[in-house]
Design an enzyme around this catalytic site. Structure first.
Site: not given
Length: 501
Positions: A75, A159, A161, A217, A219
């Protein structure tokens, strides 16, 4: 190592994650960072929100002139390479979202059909390639979607990804192994051990306090830090009055069963709701909750002689708060990031800051955390405050708790909870006319939201079967006092965010 240069794209860390999925190590740097080129095998230039012709637009790094290896430019990165090497970029009609492109034969497209749908997000476009380059993909509108010099530069206007790009993972893996000739030599266990070592070095023999919510998260962050410093970690669960139904009791039960940690529960319901009284702006709500959260922790830290605050901030939080780089466009602040007060009396440790949600779950599984925690749907730090649109009151919170509980219970009943990435209810700040019995009713509207995603950076609304939605809506309007209408949100991310506030 594959180096990802971050030009402010919302997806920069996603590129790193895709590379790591291929068991190749990758790091993210900014254009003005210093780099040891002896460790770099390949470079990827990310997208970004700027135009290459803006006066203060980000440039190629200083070290790029010395680097002679393979480059994948995405991009903004593609446009930057084209401009720097003598091609031409100009403002175009723009291409956004799902776009059909036609591919030519090239090593980066090996094993991929000739026509695929990719994810575009650009206003500028390449109109003339540098000398020695040729196009290898063209969009349905005739725009150059990919190009190469066949030697060291591969340029993609889309993109690869994001999951919305068909065969995007294959394109990245083709670049790594067909073009760069790299080998798989990195595992999730390496990441875990590296993080544990870093935590030990950072905290040492000092004590740390961790903001525990019971979600995946916090934990995973708790277990990581506990592995590093043991009993020097104090886990604090704050009941701010913005929790889901039975959440406090469930967290206490689970952590007593599975974790040998110091767990302190703080009842701060009154102070949070008092601070939120009369506040309707979502950003103000987030800031207030973030600041009050830290005050609670500072008070608790003084009781335990603590110097460090651990939070389960993940990278999608950082990106949306525009804390990843000066060129990133801000979307909203998160209480774990932008909501933090500027003057904090504790040193901050965020061991998951560079990981996406699915990576966090993989780390959790590696650490042996129970599936019922690992597979729990994401829940925002500010809790139900950002799902009660407008002013937060006890009455509205109780209505939302019951509606949300019924929605989740219905999904579990039909074995659909684990088929969606996140599901929840939102209480709208409007009422609508209805009929209950033979009388006119004027009651609140509840919106149900369910999305499918992998890392939370993009998401598609979930096509939950109509009979399940019907059952949830009927139960909510029948069992929850004050709700007269239920709607279902069918907006993807982008253009919307997953949460409403």
């Amino acid at each position: 190592m594959v180096l990802v240069v971050d030009y402010g794209s919302q997806y920069s860390r996603l590129i790193t994650r895709r590379i790591r999925e291929n068991e190749v190590y990758s790091e993210v740097v900014f254009p003005d960072d210093k780099v040891d080129l002896s460790k770099v095998d390949a470079v990827i230039l990310s997208g970004g929100p700027r135009s290459v012709y803006e006066e203060d637009a980000p440039k190629l790094p200083e070290w790029f002139q010395e680097y002679k290896g393979p480059v994948l430019a995405i991009c903004y990165g593609m446009q930057l390479i084209v401009k720097e090497l003598g091609g031409e970029v100009r403002r175009g009609r723009g291409e956004y979202g799902r776009t059909l492109v036609e591919l030519s034969r090239d090593p980066i497209f090996e094993g991929i059909p000739e026509k695929v749908h990719v994810w575009m997000s650009h206003g500028d476009e390449v109109v003339r390639l540098p000398e020695g380059f040729h196009p290898i993909a063209v969009s349905e509108t005739g725009v150059i979607a990919a190009a190469t010099d066949g030697k060291r530069f591969w340029l993609l206007q889309f993109h690869p990804e994001v999951h919305h790009t068909e065969y995007g993972d294959r394109m990245i893996s083709n670049f790594l192994f067909n073009v760069c000739k790299l080998e798989k030599n990195w595992k999730i266990g390496d990441l875990v051990e590296e993080k544990i070592r870093h935590i030990k070095e950072t905290i040492g023999n000092k004590k740390a306090i961790l903001a525990l919510s019971g979600g995946v998260d916090s934990s995973v962050a708790a277990v990581l830090v506990h592995r590093a410093i043991g009993k020097n970690l104090v886990c604090v669960f704050v009941d701010h009055g913005l929790l889901r139904k039975n959440e406090r009791e469930e967290v206490e039960r689970v952590f007593k069963e599975h974790f040998d940690m110091n767990l302190v529960v703080v009842d701060a319901r009154k102070r949070f709701l008092e601070k939120l009284r009369g506040v309707t702006d979502p950003e103000k709500k987030r800031k207030i909750i973030g600041e009050e959260f830290i005050r609670v922790f500072e008070e608790e830290a003084k009781k335990h002689d603590v110097e460090f605050l651990v939070q389960g901030t993940i990278y999608s939080d950082v990106i949306e708060s525009a804390a990843s780089g000066k060129t990133t466009a801000k979307i909203k602040s998160h209480h774990n990031v932008g909501g933090l007060p500027e003057k904090m009396n504790l040193k901050l440790v965020e061991p998951l800051r560079d990981l996406f949600k699915d990576e966090v779950r993989k780390v959790g599984k590696y650490l042996g955390i129970p599936d019922r925690i690992i597979n729990r749907h994401p829940f925002p730090g500010p809790g139900l405050a950002v799902r009660v649109l407008g002013e937060v009151t006890e009455e509205k919170l109780e209505i939302l708790r019951e509606a949300d509980y019924i929605f989740i219970e219905t999904l579990r009943k039909h074995d659909y909870y684990d088929k969606v990435w996140q599901a929840f209810a939102v209480l709208l700040p409007i009422k609508s006319v209805g009929v209950k019995g033979d009388a006119r009713a004027y009651e609140y509207v509840v919106a149900l939201r369910a999305v499918n995603s992998v890392e939370g950076m993009t998401a598609d609304w979930s096509r939950i079967p109509h009979d399940i939605l019907d059952e949830a809506a009927r139960r909510i309007t029948r069992e929850v006092k004050g709700v007269g209408r239920v709607v279902y949100d069918i907006t993807s991310k982008p253009p919307a965010t997953i949460e409403w506030e």
